[in-house]
Design a protein around this motif. Sequence first.
Motif, PDB file in Angstrom:
ATOM      1  N   ALA A 619      78.727  85.906  46.531  1.00 27.47           N
ATOM      2  CA  ALA A 619      78.464  84.469  46.657  1.00 27.47           C
ATOM      3  C   ALA A 619      78.592  83.778  45.301  1.00 27.47           C
ATOM      4  CB  ALA A 619      77.075  84.237  47.241  1.00 27.47           C
ATOM      5  N   THR A 660      78.685  80.320  48.699  1.00 23.51           N
ATOM      6  CA  THR A 660      79.339  81.291  49.579  1.00 23.51           C
ATOM      7  C   THR A 660      80.370  82.042  48.749  1.00 23.51           C
ATOM      8  OG1 THR A 660      80.463  81.595  51.697  1.00 23.51           O
ATOM      9  CG2 THR A 660      81.185  79.731  50.349  1.00 23.51           C
ATOM     10  N   LEU A 760      80.572  86.242  56.174  1.00 19.70           N
ATOM     11  CA  LEU A 760      80.063  85.014  55.561  1.00 19.70           C
ATOM     12  C   LEU A 760      78.954  84.380  56.391  1.00 19.70           C
ATOM     13  CD1 LEU A 760      83.397  83.346  54.344  1.00 19.70           C
ATOM     14  CD2 LEU A 760      81.798  84.745  53.039  1.00 19.70           C
ATOM     15  N   ILE A 780      80.790  78.051  58.994  1.00 14.80           N
ATOM     16  CA  ILE A 780      80.017  78.896  58.089  1.00 14.80           C
ATOM     17  C   ILE A 780      78.736  78.153  57.713  1.00 14.80           C
ATOM     18  CG2 ILE A 780      81.990  80.144  57.147  1.00 14.80           C
ATOM     19  CD1 ILE A 780      81.932  78.276  54.753  1.00 14.80           C
TER      20      ILE A 780
END
Length: 978
Positions: A619, A660, A760, A780
């Motif tokens: 991330a 992310t 994710l 996401i």
Amino acid sequence: MKIKTKLSIGFSLLLLLLVGVTSFGYIRLSQMNQSINHFYDYRFEKVKIALAVRGEINATGRIMNDITIGDQDTAEGIDAISAGLTKAGDHFKTLTDLELSPDEQDVMDGVMILAEEYTLSLGKFIDLLKSGKVNEAKKLYTDSLRDEQRQIIDSMDGLVKTQENALVEEMADSRELYDRSVQMVAILTIVGLMLGLAIVMWVFPSITKGLNLLERMADRFGKGRLRGFARFEIKSQDELGQLAQVFKIIALDLQVKNEREAMLSAIQQRQARMNAQIAKVTEFMQEGTNARLVAQSFISEFAPVLGASYGLVYLTDPTNGIDQLELSGSYAILIEGTEEGIVAAPLTIRPGEGLTGQCYRDAQPIVLEGVPEGYVKVGSGLGSTDPKAIAIQPILYENNVIGVIELASITGFNSEQKELLNSLSDKLGTILNNIHSRSRVEELLRESQAMTEELQVQSEELVCQQEELRETNDKLEQQQKDLKKSEQRLQQQQEQLEEANKELTVKKLALEQQIDRVEMQNRQIAEVNSELERQALQLALTSKYKSEFLANMSHELRTPLNSLLILSEFLVENNEKNLTEQQREYMKTIHLSGNDLLKMIDEILDLSKVDAGKMEVHAEWTVLGDLSLFLNDLFTPLASSKMLSLTLDNADDIPGAIWTDGHRLKQILRNLLSNAIKFTDSGSVSFTIRRPNDRELKPDRMEAETRYIALSVTDTGIGIPRDKHELVFEAFRQADGTTSRKYGGTGLGLTISKELAHLLGGWIYMESEPGKGSTFTLVIPEQHSFEDYFDEPHSSELTAATSELIFDAETELRPEDERSGLSEAIQDSFIAEESESPEDNRNRINKLPDRESTFKNKKILLVDDDVRNVFTLSSVLEHRNMRVVTAENGREALNVLERDSDIDLVLMDIMMPVMDGYETMRRIRASEAWNKLPIIALTAKAMKDDRNKCIEAGASDYITKPVNTDQLLSLMRVWLHR
């Protein structure tokens, strides 16, 4: 003496001679011109004037004669005499103005005296005529005027005669001067020709001799007879001799190069033959779980390849627990002539029994040269003979002997056959171990299934017994009720009750025994579970081997791909301008095919990582606005080439950045946009970042109190039928089998994208209809955004500045394919952005070094054992004015660093013999003199921990093969600038 010197001397002499002849001719011509001018201006002009005076005097005399005889009017005669006298006076004046010699001046003085007397007499004659005294005039003409006229005419004739004599003398002198000039020119011409011939005879033999030598050399060079150049003896020291010497050196160097290339080609062909044979071993995996069948197939296939006329394969049997070898395969074995058909070779061999048993015990190969007569027979239906050599090779797996190969050859084994036998035995050991492991797993699965079925039967029996016990308890309760109701019958039923209690006791004991039996079954189940766990570990080990196999295959495929991609890109640039457009198109096709193959390798590796559960998420702060810029820069040229409209849009309610894995997010979006453009022949493709709608949300996968972002790709392409919506996410599948032929592709892109989306924390929602296009939406979790950490004004400024920084850096350096040290430098800049203004950051970015000056005269150490990579990378670096020093392994690299202290950067391959890249980088970092030297690791392996291993070993940065030329040069530019 050099030809240039000889030619200079010869041509200088000829030039001097030409100048002399020209000067002499010019002087003679000038003299002749002066003579002609003198002849005309001095002599001829005087003659002409004298004749003119004489003519005027004669004309005057005729007029006076005509007047005296009465043939002419007096008045007209007087006018004519006056005009003639005037003209004669003008001619006299002109003649006296000319240059005269002393003799001519004396003549002219006499003529002038006579002319004055004649003029006076003529004046009297005219006066007499005017006064009408014609007779007196006639008498004057007759007595004196005629004689004076005659004297003047005679004087003029004398002057003309004098000039004519002078003309004759001067013509004679001119003719003599002309004759002498012709003689001198002829003499000088002859001398020049002789001198030129001497120069030619002096210069041309050395030229022709040198040209003949060069002609012989060129003839041998054209016919490829380069070895004969060593016998050429070059004695001339002129330019042709030097050229011949250079020609000789070039031919000898070319001969050495040809010999080296032939040697390298032979080595490559040998390695290719070995690789082709080794590749055949993997086909034996299709033989199933029968080790004897695999052994027989192996010896039948490879005994002729190894030059053997006799062969045996002995294997161990891990199932019988006996430490011995059993005959499992044979090739051309002789059967003794008995009714039972006894085999000439033993069926079993124990450790240490004979050479085969000794090989089995020591795990070392044995080769016998010069086999004694009668040791073993190699024969056919026509006869038999003794072999010349015997090779006994152990079959190893993890240093454990699981079999032995014994071969006999009537010609002997060469080094290539021995090396191939060693490699084949290693591959066979792996295959046999897999077969044994597979057989053991299948056996354990069968045992587990049998025990499970038995346990199920016992459980059913236990349930039945429990049901019977429950019924018995019900009966007892009923009996107790009956007992209470009928106390009177208690005594009568006492015996029955005691008997029933005995039965109950027996059943209780039976129940306790049943419980003990269930506990035993539980223990057996626990043992089965333990066995299953062991099998799971075995499967994990198999998965590890699979991963290592994929990594090694990636290395083997990426290594030739590296040379193919770099050299094809280098040729497409055509900097030397020596390729045609069609050849450049060929190179572009090769480059695109190599990129397609590389993409397939990466997709298979990603799929294997996902299957093994080893795909990790890293991330980081990902700027959403930067995604649109990145995709626009990447796909606009492709969309334009297909005449498609590409639009990218961001909604107003999305955050500036989210937490992310940006690399995986870009990988998913690249796959979705690439598919959209590929399956769209006309129309448009759009990309939008927005909030998801209700249809796109999946409540069963959503986390509580978490907001989501939708990244949607929409096209007007061929569309997908509803019954194929799930099919397209399967590996190696497309909606229609014909589309794979029309549009190409492996069918892995959506499979990998789906799994990456799950990693994710999101998913992919698809809407599609045939003929109307498709929409793939990646949803996401937002998790965190900049607004969670900063106030709104500061956050907006930071987001914009960071977006600009990351976009500029990625446009220049393209680090998205690797989490390299360069991308870490960009992340450091991202963190430092909080304390810098956008203008300061832009100035810092603008201070990056320009492309060419950074590389000029830099000395690069290239460490790689693959000659193709060395040639390819050296060509790229030297083309950019860098100096390249090479080493084939780590030990040579350390020697080069000890020798050359001016190395600016090291490109280090990882997989090398003698000393690999990891150990080499550790030793470099251990030295105080080299611990600051930039090192960029190059490796064709692309598994999970490879980058961390390289960085821990001392690499400054890391890049995978096939090497992206622009990315490599960008990394080098950054580290050289530091």
